[in-house]
Design an enzyme around this catalytic site. Structure first.
Site, short mmCIF file in Angstrom:
data_model
loop_
_atom_site.label_atom_id
_atom_site.label_comp_id
_atom_site.label_asym_id
_atom_site.label_seq_id
_atom_site.Cartn_x
_atom_site.Cartn_y
_atom_site.Cartn_z
N LYS A 189 -71.67 -55.71 -33.33
CA LYS A 189 -73.07 -55.85 -32.89
C LYS A 189 -73.99 -54.88 -33.64
O LYS A 189 -75.19 -55.13 -33.75
CB LYS A 189 -73.16 -55.70 -31.39
CG LYS A 189 -72.50 -56.88 -30.68
CD LYS A 189 -72.68 -56.88 -29.21
CE LYS A 189 -72.14 -58.18 -28.60
NZ LYS A 189 -70.66 -58.31 -28.73
C1 LIG Z 1 -69.91 -59.49 -28.67
C2 LIG Z 1 -68.51 -59.43 -29.16
C3 LIG Z 1 -67.78 -60.61 -29.49
C4 LIG Z 1 -68.34 -62.00 -29.26
O1 LIG Z 1 -69.38 -62.34 -30.14
P1 LIG Z 1 -70.39 -63.52 -29.77
O2 LIG Z 1 -71.45 -63.48 -30.80
O3 LIG Z 1 -70.90 -63.19 -28.38
O4 LIG Z 1 -69.61 -64.79 -29.79
C5 LIG Z 1 -66.51 -60.47 -30.00
N1 LIG Z 1 -65.95 -59.25 -30.17
C6 LIG Z 1 -66.61 -58.10 -29.86
C7 LIG Z 1 -65.93 -56.80 -30.05
C8 LIG Z 1 -67.91 -58.15 -29.35
O5 LIG Z 1 -68.56 -57.01 -29.05
#
Ligand SMILES: *Cc1c(COP(=O)(O)O)cnc(C)c1O
Length: 462
Positions: A110
């Site tokens: 993120k």
């Molecule tokens: C947010 C997240 C995901 C999922 O990603 P999306 O865009 O919500 O599908 C997968 N792995 C981690 C570690 C995350 O923080």
């Protein structure tokens, strides 16, 4: 480039307007009115670029109302916070490629989007002479990445609610050791659901919302999706020499459908992606959708990959818009049907289209832990539980004729307990976390009570 809502009530927005609007005013999600495509020569040009320059080349096609020098500066500063010179390096491990998206300040993917979005918000607010108060609730990951994205900005305050004592120790430290004056951590005596309810109630008070210029930083902001498109191109470019610029497959651990939707856009822009593998944990509504056309709600179960413990994927509506050939009225109907019945039905031609766009697999907890163990045994590399879900899906569904690139969405140390349970070895803490439990902390503990939280925000808002 102009932006429109999936529900048809908003169109003609500029990029800047789309970023500041976040959720579209008609309740839909914003998308570009056209998707730019790259021809083979343009693609080949991108293959050798450094990450920030590549990001500029991709994002500038969508953000044509920001002067080039300013956009370059926003991107350079966003990715200067990463601790690897490649930003998102690609490593070959045990027959697959691992795209490491966890070299940002909070060790999860993120950061790639939120480091950019934090700078972008600060830039757009400065231009308008405005300020903003971001309010959000987190179960761990998004909160720390959002805080890291806006810490120290002088026109943004951020208030993040987390459930007191119910996030992992590392996640709690990653939030509460940020002591910048514009960051307000609120630990509520309650659950994550309480936090989400409180935030919803706060945003529902429209006077309070406009008085404090409240903003959200959740995964539906178009700029977040856009920033994630970049690393699909980057990973393809990193291996293009050995792959002769040919097709690749991607496997994506999926929760809110934001990350894999960025891959879908990259493919529509002309990146040669043969397979997009959607990997879920036991919370498998999206895998059932792709495999059986069964998009029906189930209850959320806890897994070792908590950031994917999701049933209602907030970005799914963006894909529906394309599946319905841009028919906004159908999207509205579908969203109303889903809100009423908790399910959606698809025609056989739509199911055929979905099958052309994605492959999918649901990986249960036992398989996830076994994948961490086996991968470690095979090549010594430690996968975090989210990444392991994607690797398992890649090993099961990946076309052997093309390289498979697995998105590594978190550093294994971030979910050290599960990794240790599976692999018999605790992942070493990366340097950025060394001594984190010794640092000063700033956090307010409050009741799970909307009035109390509002009073606190009122007192500290910018
Ligand atoms: C947010 C997240 C995901 C999922 O990603 P999306 O865009 O919500 O599908 C997968 N792995 C981690 C570690 C995350 O923080």
């Amino acid at each position: 480039m102009r932006y429109q809502s999936t529900r048809g009530g908003v169109r003609g927005l500029s990029f800047k307007q789309a970023v500041m609007m976040g959720l579209a005013d008609d309740g839909g999600l914003l998308l570009p009115e056209t998707i730019p495509t790259l021809d083979a020569a343009e693609l080949a040009d991108l293959a050798s670029l450094h990450y920030p320059e590549l990001a500029f080349r991709i994002i500038s096609r969508f953000a044509d109302d920001i002067p080039a020098a300013d956009l370059r500066d926003l991107l350079d500063r966003a990715y200067a916070s990463f601790d690897h010179p490649d930003i998102t390096p690609v490593a070959r491990q045990d027959g697959v490629y691992i795209l490491e998206l966890f070299h940002g300040p909070t060790l999860a993917f993120k950061d790639v989007a939120l480091q950019f979005l934090g700078n972008l918000f600060a830039y757009l607010l400065a231009e308008r002479g405005e300020t903003m108060n971001i309010v959000g609730a987190t179960s761990g990951d998004t909160g720390s990445a959002a805080i890291a994205g806006v810490r120290g900005k002088d026109n943004i305050n951020i208030f993040i609610l987390h459930p007191h004592g119910r996030v992992s120790p590392i996640q709690e430290l990653q939030m509460t050791t940020v002591t910048d004056a514009n960051v307000f951590n609120i630990a509520i005596r309650g659950t994550f659901d309480d936090g989400q309810r409180i935030v919803k109630e706060i945003f529902g008070d429209l006077d309070f919302k406009s008085h404090h210029a409240l903003g959200a930083i959740n995964s539906i902001n178009w700029a977040r999706v856009l920033a994630q498109v970049v690393y699909y191109f980057y990973a393809w470019g990193r291996i293009s020499k050995e792959n002769a610029g040919g097709e690749v497959a991607f496997s994506v651990p999926t929760g809110n459908f934001g990350d894999i939707f960025a891959g879908y856009l990259a493919k529509r822009m002309g990146l040669p992606i043969r397979q997009l593998i959607l990997a879920t944990n036991a919370n498998n509504i999206l895998a059932r959708f792709v495999r059986d056309g069964d998009y029906s709600l189930a209850t959320v179960v806890e897994t070792p990959s908590p950031s994917m413990d999701i049933q209602i994927a907030s970005n799914f509506e963006r894909y529906l818009f394309y599946l319905y050939n841009g028919d906004a009225a159908r999207v509205c109907q579908a969203m109303a049907d889903f809100a009423r019945d908790g399910r959606l039905a698809f025609s056989s031609s739509e199911r055929q289209q979905v099958a052309n766009d994605f492959l999918a697999l649901s990986v249960d907890t036992a398989e996830t832990l076994a994948t961490i163990r086996d991968f470690k045994a095979a090549c010594g590399y430690l996968l975090d539980p989210h990444t392991a879900v994607g690797v398992r899906a890649a090993l099961t569904l990946g076309d052997k004729a093309v390289p498979v690139i697995c998105l590594a969405t978190a550093h294994p140390a971030k979910f050290g307990e599960a990794v240790e349970q599976a692999a018999g070895e605790a992942p070493p803490l990366p340097p950025s976390l060394a001594g984190i439990d010794q640092r000063p902390r700033r956090c307010e503990i409050l009741d799970a009570d909307t009035a109390q939280i509002k009073a606190y925000i009122d007192k500290h808002a910018r």
